[in-house]
Design a protein around this motif. Structure first.
Motif, PDB file in Angstrom:
ATOM      1  N   GLU A   9     -11.628   6.516   6.295  1.00  0.00           N
ATOM      2  CA  GLU A   9     -12.526   5.756   7.406  1.00  0.00           C
ATOM      3  C   GLU A   9     -13.423   7.017   8.447  1.00  0.00           C
ATOM      4  O   GLU A   9     -13.845   6.838   8.471  1.00  0.00           O
ATOM      5  CB  GLU A   9     -11.706   4.584   8.170  1.00  0.00           C
ATOM      6  CG  GLU A   9     -12.165   3.566   8.899  1.00  0.00           C
ATOM      7  CD  GLU A   9     -13.635   2.739   8.420  1.00  0.00           C
ATOM      8  OE1 GLU A   9     -14.306   2.311   8.832  1.00  0.00           O
ATOM      9  OE2 GLU A   9     -13.089   2.971   7.106  1.00  0.00           O
TER      10      GLU A   9
ATOM     11  N   ARG B 199       0.183   7.347  12.964  1.00  0.00           N
ATOM     12  CA  ARG B 199      -0.409   6.542  12.159  1.00  0.00           C
ATOM     13  C   ARG B 199      -1.706   5.825  13.479  1.00  0.00           C
ATOM     14  O   ARG B 199      -2.596   5.351  13.605  1.00  0.00           O
ATOM     15  CB  ARG B 199      -0.056   5.148  11.929  1.00  0.00           C
ATOM     16  CG  ARG B 199      -0.968   4.555  10.965  1.00  0.00           C
ATOM     17  CD  ARG B 199       0.019   3.297  10.526  1.00  0.00           C
ATOM     18  NE  ARG B 199       0.626   3.978   9.672  1.00  0.00           N
ATOM     19  CZ  ARG B 199       1.778   4.553   9.236  1.00  0.00           C
ATOM     20  NH1 ARG B 199       2.692   4.025  10.516  1.00  0.00           N
ATOM     21  NH2 ARG B 199       2.020   4.540   7.839  1.00  0.00           N
TER      22      ARG B 199
ATOM     23  N   MET C  64       0.431  -1.067   0.173  1.00  0.00           N
ATOM     24  CA  MET C  64       0.211  -0.242   0.016  1.00  0.00           C
ATOM     25  C   MET C  64       0.680   1.503  -0.229  1.00  0.00           C
ATOM     26  O   MET C  64       1.929   1.215   0.430  1.00  0.00           O
ATOM     27  CB  MET C  64      -0.563  -0.232   0.947  1.00  0.00           C
ATOM     28  CG  MET C  64      -1.098   1.324   1.174  1.00  0.00           C
ATOM     29  SD  MET C  64      -2.908   1.003   2.427  1.00  0.00           S
ATOM     30  CE  MET C  64      -3.687  -0.213   2.284  1.00  0.00           C
ATOM     31  N   THR C  65       0.843   2.152  -0.845  1.00  0.00           N
ATOM     32  CA  THR C  65       1.242   3.416  -0.668  1.00  0.00           C
ATOM     33  C   THR C  65       0.622   4.486   0.616  1.00  0.00           C
ATOM     34  O   THR C  65      -0.348   4.182   0.278  1.00  0.00           O
ATOM     35  CB  THR C  65       1.164   4.403  -2.360  1.00  0.00           C
ATOM     36  OG1 THR C  65       0.273   4.921  -2.185  1.00  0.00           O
ATOM     37  CG2 THR C  65       1.568   3.743  -3.334  1.00  0.00           C
ATOM     38  N   ASP C  66       2.023   5.714   0.548  1.00  0.00           N
ATOM     39  CA  ASP C  66       1.807   6.035   1.630  1.00  0.00           C
ATOM     40  C   ASP C  66       0.471   6.727   1.361  1.00  0.00           C
ATOM     41  O   ASP C  66      -0.382   7.358   1.904  1.00  0.00           O
ATOM     42  CB  ASP C  66       2.488   7.335   1.874  1.00  0.00           C
ATOM     43  CG  ASP C  66       2.933   7.404   3.005  1.00  0.00           C
ATOM     44  OD1 ASP C  66       2.024   7.579   3.623  1.00  0.00           O
ATOM     45  OD2 ASP C  66       3.130   8.960   2.808  1.00  0.00           O
ATOM     46  N   GLU C  67       0.385   7.258  -0.024  1.00  0.00           N
ATOM     47  CA  GLU C  67      -1.556   8.289  -0.484  1.00  0.00           C
ATOM     48  C   GLU C  67      -2.554   7.369  -0.053  1.00  0.00           C
ATOM     49  O   GLU C  67      -3.125   8.483   0.357  1.00  0.00           O
ATOM     50  CB  GLU C  67      -0.679   8.701  -2.073  1.00  0.00           C
ATOM     51  CG  GLU C  67       0.191  10.016  -1.971  1.00  0.00           C
ATOM     52  CD  GLU C  67      -0.330  10.516  -0.812  1.00  0.00           C
ATOM     53  OE1 GLU C  67      -1.313  11.645  -0.729  1.00  0.00           O
ATOM     54  OE2 GLU C  67       0.072  11.836   0.384  1.00  0.00           O
ATOM     55  N   THR C  68      -2.503   6.290  -0.647  1.00  0.00           N
ATOM     56  CA  THR C  68      -3.521   5.321  -0.544  1.00  0.00           C
ATOM     57  C   THR C  68      -3.285   4.865   1.056  1.00  0.00           C
ATOM     58  O   THR C  68      -4.958   5.182   1.900  1.00  0.00           O
ATOM     59  CB  THR C  68      -3.397   3.641  -0.774  1.00  0.00           C
ATOM     60  OG1 THR C  68      -2.898   4.125  -2.462  1.00  0.00           O
ATOM     61  CG2 THR C  68      -4.246   2.671  -0.541  1.00  0.00           C
ATOM     62  N   GLU C  69      -2.789   5.081   2.061  1.00  0.00           N
ATOM     63  CA  GLU C  69      -3.378   4.606   3.676  1.00  0.00           C
ATOM     64  C   GLU C  69      -3.959   6.044   3.901  1.00  0.00           C
ATOM     65  O   GLU C  69      -4.562   5.941   4.866  1.00  0.00           O
ATOM     66  CB  GLU C  69      -2.186   4.590   4.310  1.00  0.00           C
ATOM     67  CG  GLU C  69      -2.081   4.549   5.639  1.00  0.00           C
ATOM     68  CD  GLU C  69      -0.721   4.225   6.495  1.00  0.00           C
ATOM     69  OE1 GLU C  69      -0.780   3.705   7.303  1.00  0.00           O
ATOM     70  OE2 GLU C  69       0.677   4.260   5.930  1.00  0.00           O
ATOM     71  N   ARG C  70      -3.716   7.011   3.141  1.00  0.00           N
ATOM     72  CA  ARG C  70      -4.004   8.653   3.939  1.00  0.00           C
ATOM     73  C   ARG C  70      -4.966   8.320   3.348  1.00  0.00           C
ATOM     74  O   ARG C  70      -6.528   9.076   4.334  1.00  0.00           O
ATOM     75  CB  ARG C  70      -2.768   9.122   3.163  1.00  0.00           C
ATOM     76  CG  ARG C  70      -1.418   9.694   4.193  1.00  0.00           C
ATOM     77  CD  ARG C  70      -1.402  11.104   3.326  1.00  0.00           C
ATOM     78  NE  ARG C  70       0.599  10.858   3.470  1.00  0.00           N
ATOM     79  CZ  ARG C  70       1.120  11.298   4.540  1.00  0.00           C
ATOM     80  NH1 ARG C  70       0.236  11.991   5.250  1.00  0.00           N
ATOM     81  NH2 ARG C  70       2.238  11.438   4.419  1.00  0.00           N
ATOM     82  N   THR C  71      -5.120   8.449   2.118  1.00  0.00           N
ATOM     83  CA  THR C  71      -7.149   7.889   1.717  1.00  0.00           C
ATOM     84  C   THR C  71      -7.441   7.146   2.891  1.00  0.00           C
ATOM     85  O   THR C  71      -8.807   8.043   2.576  1.00  0.00           O
ATOM     86  CB  THR C  71      -6.672   8.168  -0.026  1.00  0.00           C
ATOM     87  OG1 THR C  71      -5.463   8.631  -0.005  1.00  0.00           O
ATOM     88  CG2 THR C  71      -8.212   7.933  -0.034  1.00  0.00           C
ATOM     89  N   ASP C  72      -7.368   5.774   3.009  1.00  0.00           N
ATOM     90  CA  ASP C  72      -7.978   5.808   3.709  1.00  0.00           C
ATOM     91  C   ASP C  72      -8.380   6.128   4.567  1.00  0.00           C
ATOM     92  O   ASP C  72      -9.346   5.435   5.294  1.00  0.00           O
ATOM     93  CB  ASP C  72      -7.799   4.065   3.207  1.00  0.00           C
ATOM     94  CG  ASP C  72      -6.985   3.102   2.775  1.00  0.00           C
ATOM     95  OD1 ASP C  72      -8.426   3.123   1.399  1.00  0.00           O
ATOM     96  OD2 ASP C  72      -6.175   2.279   2.414  1.00  0.00           O
TER      97      ASP C  72
END
Length: 183
Positions: free
Chosen positions: A13, A153, A1-9
């Protein structure tokens, strides 16, 4: 998972948890938002106020570290005095925390919700920019194990869990007030 995907997720949420909480207030009057319809001292407006303050504190923690969440006590006052209700003096943060759980005179549900929207915007701005691996020690407080360190996080995940828990409380309060159930 990319950092941007994690932020978006994480942001998505967080928004979903907030939406579940705020939905419990939909259509309520100011008086209803302040009602305590169960044996609990909780009210929907107070829960939203508390969650906004908690989210603001934890997101400031991700940037500022433990200084964002000071739990200092007045000279001569112990944690036992605070928890037993026998303190001769209470720090401002204790009073503010207690007041979060109730609608205070002059407060409106619209004002509480607008404040929460402002907090949400700041939180999302912080999450979009911060290194989620940034670490800070938790502030000194009896409920925190000494020496415990959290990443940004972990703090965001804690906020999401806390909001979800309080959304459940708000659902119960709302159903007790007027029978409305969450979808």
């Amino acid at each position: 998972m990319t950092d941007e995907t994690e932020r978006t997720d994480l942001i998505a949420e967080l928004a979903a948890a907030r939406a579940a909480l705020v939905a419990a207030a939909d259509g309520l009057s100011d008086a209803q938002a302040g009602e305590r319809p169960t044996a609990s001292a909780l009210c929907i407006g107070g829960l939203i106020k508390h969650v906004a303050a908690m989210e603001d504190n934890w997101l400031r923690f991700t940037v500022e570290g433990p200084a964002a969440m000071s739990y200092a006590l007045p000279d001569g006052v112990t944690w036992a005095d605070i928890t037993s209700g026998t303190a001769r003096e209470y720090p401002r943060w204790v009073i503010d925390h207690q007041n979060q759980f109730a609608m205070q005179p002059g407060e409106t549900l619209a004002g509480v919700l607008a404040h929460y929207e402002d907090v949400a915007k700041r939180s999302e701005e912080i999450i979009a920019k911060i290194d989620l691996s940034t670490k800070h020690p938790l502030p000194d407080a009896p409920w925190n194990r000494p020496g415990t360190v959290w990443t940004a996080r972990r703090a965001v995940l804690h906020v999401i869990a806390e909001i979800a828990q309080h959304a459940g409380h708000a659902d119960i309060l709302r159903e007790t007030l007027d029978g409305k159930k969450s979808a």
